[in-house]
Each structure stands twice: as C-alpha cells, then as structure tokens.
Design a protein around this motif. Structure first.
Motif, PDB file in Angstrom:
ATOM      1  N   THR A 132      -6.700  -3.078  -0.775  1.00  0.00           N
ATOM      2  CA  THR A 132      -5.369  -3.675  -0.883  1.00  0.00           C
ATOM      3  C   THR A 132      -4.673  -3.656   0.474  1.00  0.00           C
ATOM      4  O   THR A 132      -5.075  -2.937   1.398  1.00  0.00           O
ATOM      5  CB  THR A 132      -4.518  -2.916  -1.911  1.00  0.00           C
ATOM      6  N   LYS A 146      -6.230  -8.676 -14.437  1.00  0.00           N
ATOM      7  CA  LYS A 146      -6.261 -10.086 -14.046  1.00  0.00           C
ATOM      8  C   LYS A 146      -6.017 -10.255 -12.558  1.00  0.00           C
ATOM      9  O   LYS A 146      -6.606 -11.134 -11.910  1.00  0.00           O
ATOM     10  CB  LYS A 146      -5.226 -10.872 -14.850  1.00  0.00           C
ATOM     11  N   ASN A 147      -5.142  -9.409 -12.013  1.00  0.00           N
ATOM     12  CA  ASN A 147      -4.840  -9.498 -10.594  1.00  0.00           C
ATOM     13  C   ASN A 147      -5.377  -8.282  -9.842  1.00  0.00           C
ATOM     14  O   ASN A 147      -4.796  -7.842  -8.847  1.00  0.00           O
ATOM     15  CB  ASN A 147      -3.321  -9.622 -10.368  1.00  0.00           C
ATOM     16  N   GLN A 184     -10.739  -9.313  -8.500  1.00  0.00           N
ATOM     17  CA  GLN A 184     -10.340 -10.626  -9.014  1.00  0.00           C
ATOM     18  C   GLN A 184      -9.634 -11.433  -7.917  1.00  0.00           C
ATOM     19  O   GLN A 184      -9.890 -12.639  -7.761  1.00  0.00           O
ATOM     20  CB  GLN A 184      -9.449 -10.459 -10.242  1.00  0.00           C
ATOM     21  N   GLN A 185      -8.766 -10.789  -7.154  1.00  0.00           N
ATOM     22  CA  GLN A 185      -8.107 -11.460  -6.025  1.00  0.00           C
ATOM     23  C   GLN A 185      -9.137 -11.893  -4.985  1.00  0.00           C
ATOM     24  O   GLN A 185      -9.078 -13.010  -4.458  1.00  0.00           O
ATOM     25  CB  GLN A 185      -7.106 -10.513  -5.357  1.00  0.00           C
ATOM     26  N   ARG A 229     -11.217 -14.945  -6.164  1.00  0.00           N
ATOM     27  CA  ARG A 229     -10.439 -16.188  -6.102  1.00  0.00           C
ATOM     28  C   ARG A 229     -10.261 -16.659  -4.663  1.00  0.00           C
ATOM     29  O   ARG A 229     -10.370 -17.866  -4.373  1.00  0.00           O
ATOM     30  CB  ARG A 229      -9.081 -15.994  -6.779  1.00  0.00           C
ATOM     31  N   GLU A 230     -10.008 -15.727  -3.761  1.00  0.00           N
ATOM     32  CA  GLU A 230      -9.822 -16.080  -2.351  1.00  0.00           C
ATOM     33  C   GLU A 230     -11.096 -16.677  -1.756  1.00  0.00           C
ATOM     34  O   GLU A 230     -11.059 -17.712  -1.074  1.00  0.00           O
ATOM     35  CB  GLU A 230      -9.412 -14.839  -1.560  1.00  0.00           C
ATOM     36  N   SER A 273     -13.752 -10.765 -16.665  1.00  0.00           N
ATOM     37  CA  SER A 273     -12.643 -11.023 -15.740  1.00  0.00           C
ATOM     38  C   SER A 273     -13.149 -11.526 -14.390  1.00  0.00           C
ATOM     39  O   SER A 273     -12.506 -12.352 -13.743  1.00  0.00           O
ATOM     40  CB  SER A 273     -11.797  -9.759 -15.553  1.00  0.00           C
ATOM     41  N   ALA A 297     -12.425 -15.248 -12.779  1.00  0.00           N
ATOM     42  CA  ALA A 297     -11.884 -15.397 -11.431  1.00  0.00           C
ATOM     43  C   ALA A 297     -12.726 -16.331 -10.576  1.00  0.00           C
ATOM     44  O   ALA A 297     -12.259 -16.816  -9.539  1.00  0.00           O
ATOM     45  CB  ALA A 297     -11.773 -14.029 -10.762  1.00  0.00           C
TER      46      ALA A 297
END
Length: 326
Positions: A39, A95-96, A100-101, A104-105, A153, A157
């Motif tokens: 993060t 989900k976030n 998952q982030q 998606r990225e 999940s 994503a």
C-alpha cells in the motif's frame, strides 16, 4: 561404440557444435517474475534478504511491467502486503484489497501482461498461517470458502490465472466450482500441488511479512522427506480440476519435478524460491562463485528436470542474458 572409435568430445570442440546438440534450452516465454505489492504511493523498498528484489506500490506497477515486457517476460505472479490484517484474512478477498487494486491497474495499463495471483491467507492473517484458526489449529474446511472467495475476487478484478498456495485439502475443487458458477470457467488454476514445509522460504516471509506467529506449517505443507506423497497430492489436484501443477521449492526437489513430469501430461511449474535465490546472491557478493553462471546453471537444472514454467526472482537477469548474443 567404444573409445577410440567413439569420442564424445568430438561434439564439444566449439560453441557452435555444443549449441547444435544442446538438449535443454531456457526460454524467456516460460519465466514468471514474482512481484510484491504494498500500500501507499511512490514507494519502492529493497528486500534486505533478497538483493535486487523490491516491494512496490500499485502506482509503480506499470513501469515494472513494461520493463519486464521489454525483456520478453510476459507473466508476473502477484503477492500482496495489506495495511491491515485480521484472524480470518478478510483482506484477501476485499473488493478494494491490495491485490485486487494491483490486478486492475495492470490489466488497465498493461493488458498484454499475463497476471497470475497467489491465492492464500498468510499475508492477510494476523497469526501468519494460511487458514482459519479453530481450537489452536488451522481448520481445513473452514478455510476453503475464504480461499474460493479470494480466487473469485481476483478473477473479478481481471486476473488471468489464480495460483492457490495454501495446501488445504480440497481447495482446487472448491475454487474451480466457485469460478465456474460465476462464469469464470476460462480462468486456469495453477496449483501449488506439491509445496514442502521448507526452510528455503525465510527471505520470502520477510518480504511478505507472513511468518507464523506461533507453531509452524508442517501440519499442512508437505514433509521434505516424502516423494511418493507428491504424486498423491498432484493426482488429487488433477482430479479436482487443476490446469498446471507446481513444485515448490525447485532446486532441492528436482527429483520431484522429474517424477511429476513423467507421471502427468499437464504443464509442470517450479518455484525457484527466495532462499535458493538469496544463497546464490550472497555467495556471489562474497566472490565465492560466479553468480551469473550459477544462476543460469541452476535454472537449466530446473528445466532439465522437466519444468515447463519457472517462477524465479532471477527472471529479469536471465532474460537479459537470453537477449544477448551468444
């Protein structure tokens, strides 16, 4: 034929001859590069026990992926470092969540990259084990639903493949069923089918901050002394719907890789793990070995044993060698 009529050295006299008859060849197409995602923003932290390997934030993934693609590496395996953990690893399927982030990225910015996700709970639990704890033990069946939710999940994503590494009994069937029920029947499962309770994982546990807070993982990961059991584990995963079978670690278990290659028609992957990587790096830094040559010889041994896919922290270094003229 015997000496002097037959002389094996005839075919070793120069590099052209040696290349002409070479039995085992490494291909950058079959290398997978592991990535640790954390993060935050604009952060890149080198892992002390794994020189040259970094934890990076989601916003730096595009640059890393494009560097891999420029070297011919088309596949990455993602591991996540969340900012919060709990007893049941709920962040694994958020989900976030961090993975998952990251998925998606990558699929948004570098869609041509094949994104594989590690499916496990150890990075997300406050106790560091790969499943739910009930009565001071890792409960197999209670963990299956969470693993399946996590795999789903990742697919939602945008992951191209999921790779469960937990070693719970029945998790391949559970994940396959949930993916299929949610119209992700085209997502393959690369199973950590044969994962040993190995001492070679130490640097990874530093990197992913997932060392067990009590006990060890010997009740669910395999005993290093057992080879025949590997065939039973792999057979179960084949029957449950695995698409690729993995052996982890790689170098200490070349015999197991070879046995899986002989027994099964599915692709076989091998994980050249953190401790195997760190030992080469440490010896090279001391000047005791030629690190580049030992790296290449090691990866060749994994390939020669029968691995179709090699997951390795050396992927970028090896890709550079493969790109250079010989």
């Amino acid at each position: 034929m015997v000496f002097p009529e037959y002389r094996p050295r005839r075919l070793r006299r120069n590099s052209a001859l040696r290349g002409l008859i070479r039995e085992t060849r490494l291909s950058v197409d079959q290398l997978v590069y592991p990535l640790f995602v954390m993060t935050g923003t604009q952060k890149r932290e080198e892992i002390v026990s794994m020189p040259g390997v970094f934890r990076i934030t989601v916003d730096l993934l595009e640059k890393e992926a494009r560097e891999c693609l420029a070297l011919g590496i088309k596949s990455v395996l993602l591991f996540g470092l969340p900012d919060k953990k709990d007893g049941v690893g709920s962040g694994a399927h958020a989900k976030n969540g961090i993975i998952q982030q990251a998925v998606r990225e990558l699929k948004k910015k570098v869609p041509e990259m094949l994104v594989i996700t590690d499916v496990c709970l150890c990075e997300y639990t406050d106790h560091g084990h790969c499943g739910c704890i009930i009565d001071n033990d890792v409960d197999n069946d209670a963990t299956l639903e969470i693993l399946a939710k996590t795999a789903l999940s990742h697919a939602q994503a945008g992951a191209d493949m999921v790779a469960p590494s937990d070693m719970m009994d029945g998790r391949i069937a559970e994940i396959r069923a949930v993916l299929d029920e949610n119209n992700f029947e085209s997502i393959p499962i690369m199973s950590y089918a044969v994962k040993y309770a190995s001492a070679f994982y130490g640097p990874f546990r530093d990197a992913a901050e997932c060392a067990p807070q009590f006990g060890d993982r010997r009740s669910y990961q395999m005993d290093p002394a057992n080879g025949r059991e590997a065939l039973r584990e792999a057979t179960l995963d084949v029957d449950e719907g695995a698409d690729i079978l993995m052996v982890k670690p790689a170098v200490a278990y070349l015999d197991v890789i070879a046995r899986l290659r002989e027994e099964f028609d599915l692709p076989v992957a091998a994980y050249h793990v953190s401790g195997e990587y760190a030992m080469i790096k440490a010896a090279a830094e001391k000047g005791w070995i030629d690190g580049e040559k030992v790296m290449e010889e090691t990866l060749l041994s994994i390939k020669r044993a029968g691995a179709d896919i090699i997951i390795t922290y050396f992927a970028k270094e090896m890709a550079k060698i493969l790109q250079s003229p010989r």
